[in-house]
Design a protein around this motif. Structure first.
Motif, PDB file in Angstrom:
ATOM      1  N   ASN A 150      21.614  13.541 -12.051  1.00  0.00           N
ATOM      2  CA  ASN A 150      21.485  14.928 -12.637  1.00  0.00           C
ATOM      3  C   ASN A 150      20.233  15.039 -13.832  1.00  0.00           C
ATOM      4  N   GLY A 151      19.076  14.277 -13.365  1.00  0.00           N
ATOM      5  CA  GLY A 151      17.917  14.092 -14.237  1.00  0.00           C
ATOM      6  C   GLY A 151      18.121  12.958 -15.365  1.00  0.00           C
ATOM      7  N   GLU A 152      19.213  12.330 -15.472  1.00  0.00           N
ATOM      8  CA  GLU A 152      19.471  11.482 -16.563  1.00  0.00           C
ATOM      9  C   GLU A 152      18.497  10.219 -16.328  1.00  0.00           C
ATOM     10  N   LEU A 153      18.116  10.098 -15.111  1.00  0.00           N
ATOM     11  CA  LEU A 153      17.294   8.756 -14.687  1.00  0.00           C
ATOM     12  C   LEU A 153      16.070   9.293 -13.974  1.00  0.00           C
ATOM     13  N   GLU A 154      14.872   8.884 -14.286  1.00  0.00           N
ATOM     14  CA  GLU A 154      13.610   9.269 -13.706  1.00  0.00           C
ATOM     15  C   GLU A 154      13.002   8.073 -13.130  1.00  0.00           C
ATOM     16  N   VAL A 155      12.491   8.094 -12.056  1.00  0.00           N
ATOM     17  CA  VAL A 155      12.108   6.942 -11.284  1.00  0.00           C
ATOM     18  C   VAL A 155      10.420   7.351 -11.032  1.00  0.00           C
ATOM     19  N   ARG A 156       9.574   6.163 -11.522  1.00  0.00           N
ATOM     20  CA  ARG A 156       8.125   5.968 -11.242  1.00  0.00           C
ATOM     21  C   ARG A 156       7.850   4.913 -10.498  1.00  0.00           C
ATOM     22  N   ILE A 157       7.056   5.120  -9.362  1.00  0.00           N
ATOM     23  CA  ILE A 157       7.037   4.162  -8.525  1.00  0.00           C
ATOM     24  C   ILE A 157       5.491   3.646  -8.691  1.00  0.00           C
ATOM     25  N   TYR A 158       5.166   2.500  -8.691  1.00  0.00           N
ATOM     26  CA  TYR A 158       3.835   1.797  -8.901  1.00  0.00           C
ATOM     27  C   TYR A 158       3.524   1.043  -7.701  1.00  0.00           C
ATOM     28  N   ALA A 159       2.609   1.472  -6.707  1.00  0.00           N
ATOM     29  CA  ALA A 159       2.406   1.007  -5.434  1.00  0.00           C
ATOM     30  C   ALA A 159       1.114  -0.105  -5.664  1.00  0.00           C
ATOM     31  N   ALA A 199       0.838  -1.227   0.028  1.00  0.00           N
ATOM     32  CA  ALA A 199       0.085  -0.018   0.121  1.00  0.00           C
ATOM     33  C   ALA A 199       0.790   1.260   0.066  1.00  0.00           C
ATOM     34  N   GLU A 200       0.185   2.450  -0.196  1.00  0.00           N
ATOM     35  CA  GLU A 200       0.816   3.756  -0.395  1.00  0.00           C
ATOM     36  C   GLU A 200       1.725   4.241   0.812  1.00  0.00           C
ATOM     37  N   ASN A 201       0.900   3.788   1.961  1.00  0.00           N
ATOM     38  CA  ASN A 201       1.606   4.124   3.248  1.00  0.00           C
ATOM     39  C   ASN A 201       2.302   3.101   3.895  1.00  0.00           C
ATOM     40  N   HIS A 202       2.729   2.274   3.390  1.00  0.00           N
ATOM     41  CA  HIS A 202       3.474   0.777   3.787  1.00  0.00           C
ATOM     42  C   HIS A 202       4.989   1.575   3.698  1.00  0.00           C
ATOM     43  N   PRO A 203       5.769   1.142   4.704  1.00  0.00           N
ATOM     44  CA  PRO A 203       7.415   1.417   4.762  1.00  0.00           C
ATOM     45  C   PRO A 203       7.862   1.199   3.477  1.00  0.00           C
ATOM     46  N   GLN A 204       7.831   0.031   2.637  1.00  0.00           N
ATOM     47  CA  GLN A 204       8.492  -0.135   1.308  1.00  0.00           C
ATOM     48  C   GLN A 204       8.202   0.951   0.300  1.00  0.00           C
ATOM     49  N   ASN A 205       6.799   1.498   0.135  1.00  0.00           N
ATOM     50  CA  ASN A 205       6.526   2.459  -0.459  1.00  0.00           C
ATOM     51  C   ASN A 205       6.974   4.027  -0.294  1.00  0.00           C
ATOM     52  N   ILE A 206       7.332   4.257   1.279  1.00  0.00           N
ATOM     53  CA  ILE A 206       7.765   5.294   1.752  1.00  0.00           C
ATOM     54  C   ILE A 206       9.298   5.287   1.533  1.00  0.00           C
ATOM     55  N   ALA A 207       9.984   4.273   1.755  1.00  0.00           N
ATOM     56  CA  ALA A 207      11.547   4.398   1.369  1.00  0.00           C
ATOM     57  C   ALA A 207      11.850   4.497  -0.107  1.00  0.00           C
ATOM     58  N   LEU A 208      10.977   3.767  -0.901  1.00  0.00           N
ATOM     59  CA  LEU A 208      11.155   4.003  -2.404  1.00  0.00           C
ATOM     60  C   LEU A 208      11.159   5.617  -2.688  1.00  0.00           C
ATOM     61  N   LYS A 209      10.035   6.038  -2.034  1.00  0.00           N
ATOM     62  CA  LYS A 209       9.674   7.581  -2.343  1.00  0.00           C
ATOM     63  C   LYS A 209      10.785   8.510  -1.936  1.00  0.00           C
ATOM     64  N   GLU A 210      11.031   8.273  -0.690  1.00  0.00           N
ATOM     65  CA  GLU A 210      11.855   9.247  -0.125  1.00  0.00           C
ATOM     66  C   GLU A 210      13.276   9.133  -0.147  1.00  0.00           C
ATOM     67  N   LYS A 211      13.928   7.779  -0.581  1.00  0.00           N
ATOM     68  CA  LYS A 211      15.245   7.579  -0.623  1.00  0.00           C
ATOM     69  C   LYS A 211      15.649   7.071  -2.397  1.00  0.00           C
ATOM     70  N   PHE A 212      14.981   6.132  -2.586  1.00  0.00           N
ATOM     71  CA  PHE A 212      15.439   5.693  -3.792  1.00  0.00           C
ATOM     72  C   PHE A 212      15.069   6.610  -4.901  1.00  0.00           C
ATOM     73  N   LYS A 213      13.899   6.904  -5.071  1.00  0.00           N
ATOM     74  CA  LYS A 213      13.534   8.091  -6.181  1.00  0.00           C
ATOM     75  C   LYS A 213      14.451   9.388  -6.071  1.00  0.00           C
ATOM     76  N   LYS A 214      14.652   9.914  -4.966  1.00  0.00           N
ATOM     77  CA  LYS A 214      15.114  11.223  -4.837  1.00  0.00           C
ATOM     78  C   LYS A 214      16.767  11.103  -4.880  1.00  0.00           C
ATOM     79  N   MET A 215      17.252   9.904  -4.435  1.00  0.00           N
ATOM     80  CA  MET A 215      18.745   9.970  -4.832  1.00  0.00           C
ATOM     81  C   MET A 215      19.077   9.558  -6.178  1.00  0.00           C
ATOM     82  N   VAL A 216      18.362   8.602  -6.698  1.00  0.00           N
ATOM     83  CA  VAL A 216      18.454   8.337  -8.220  1.00  0.00           C
ATOM     84  C   VAL A 216      18.376   9.462  -9.033  1.00  0.00           C
ATOM     85  N   GLU A 217      17.248  10.308  -8.922  1.00  0.00           N
ATOM     86  CA  GLU A 217      17.048  11.352  -9.838  1.00  0.00           C
ATOM     87  C   GLU A 217      17.892  12.360  -9.340  1.00  0.00           C
TER      88      GLU A 217
END
Length: 342
Positions: free
Chosen positions: A71-80, A49-67
């Motif tokens: 330098n914007g060469e990689l875009e992350v889209r998360i599908y919960a 679910a959207e509010n599960h720690p798995q999704n939170i970690a992906l949004k707060e850490k993985f997506k932000k760090m990769v993008e």
């Protein structure tokens, strides 16, 4: 005159084809980052679910760090929440490359038996034991066949958590499992454990659990209580047995062909982000237990902690799971010994 007409027709056709081809290029692949480098999109699928720690970690850490670090060469889209299909569907999507990344459970263990080891019953003592095993040489051994056999590259282990039974009636002794209609994942060692405890097991995908509980098709299910809370199953359950009968990890995986097509620097960014995101998620899961328990109790869930006698009886009842895996896999007994010795 005919030659001129032919020339005009040929020139018009050439121009039309040029415009057509320029307009039908690589879709998302034609987007560029601020540096002018081709931008790549990484779709990440999971079933939480959207509010599960798995999704939170992906949004707060993985997506932000990769993008940021790319330098914007990689875009992350998360599908919960199984948006891109149930676990098998999105795992197959990562395998065939229609989805770049996923965070499945251990669904691949039917083809790669060693991937099922972490979910053998009563194997881990606590979170520190889990992290020591999975983030070390044993964890690498478990994942070594993912790329050659399934075409996916493992990036990091994350935590689903210690599984417990939730039910529509109390489970306080072994006899309470008799006739219990129990939903479990369609994975052999899960089903074997449920049956060994005395339950009637109904294998169902996670996306169908709420409805099955609500309509009383099943009486119970097993998952970490973070999933019970985030999925709202407490609305259709009354009790939790703190059995901790199994630890369920998840694993960050990426399509190997896509991954190998990235630059070395991009690969390092993804590796680093995956490990930091997974470590953050482990921390969130471990720390959330008491909060999740308090929330569920405030919302009417009664918790039962098994006494030593009940715990030992559940452990003894799980032995057929080990008998079966030891018979089928000559490496299994030694590997269990190494895990228990950590």
């Amino acid at each position: 005159m005919k030659k001129n007409k032919l020339f005009v027709f040929s020139t018009s056709l050439t121009l039309a084809m040029t415009f057509l081809l320029s307009g039908c290029g690589g879709g998302e692949g034609e987007k560029t980052s601020g540096s002018g480098v081709e931008k790549k999109t990484i779709k990440v699928a999971h079933y939480f679910a959207e509010n599960h720690p798995q999704n939170i970690a992906l949004k707060e850490k993985f997506k932000k760090m990769v993008e940021k670090e790319s330098n914007g060469e990689l875009e992350v889209r998360i599908y919960a929440n199984s948006t891109l299909g149930a676990e098998k569907e999105f795992y197959d999507g990562v395998r065939n490359g229609t989805i770049e990344m996923g965070v499945p459970g251990l669904i691949m263990q039917s083809d790669i038996p060693k991937m099922g080891v972490p979910e053998w019953p009563f194997l881990f003592r606590d979170y520190d034991h889990v992290k020591k095993v999975l983030n070390g040489p044993i964890g690498e051994e478990l994942t070594e066949d993912l790329d050659p056999k399934h075409g996916v590259t493992p990036l990091a282990w994350s935590a689903n958590g210690f599984r417990m039974f939730s039910s529509n009636r109390p489970i306080k002794r072994m006899k309470d499992f008799d006739g219990l209609r129990l939903r479990m994942p369609n994975i052999p060692n899960y089903i074997k454990l449920g049956e060994s405890l005395g339950a009637n097991v109904s294998p169902l995908p996670i996306s169908e659990v709420f409805t099955a509980l609500e309509q009383k098709v099943v009486d119970a299910q097993d998952n970490p209580i973070a999933t019970l809370r985030s999925s709202g199953w407490n609305e259709v359950q009354s009790d939790v047995l703190e059995s901790k009968h199994m630890f369920s990890p998840n694993i960050y995986i990426i399509n190997s062909k896509f991954y190998k097509g990235l630059t070395k620097e991009q690969q390092k960014i993804i590796q680093k982000a995956a490990k930091e995101s997974a470590a953050y998620e482990f921390d969130l899961m471990e720390k959330s237990y008491e909060d999740d328990k308090a929330y569920l109790m405030d919302n009417g869930i009664k918790f039962t902690k098994p006494d030593e006698d009940f715990s030992q009886k559940m452990l003894k009842a799980s032995q057929p799971v080990y008998d079966e895996v030891f018979e089928k896999n000559d490496w299994a007994k030694e590997l269990v010994g190494k895990i228990q010795a950590e």
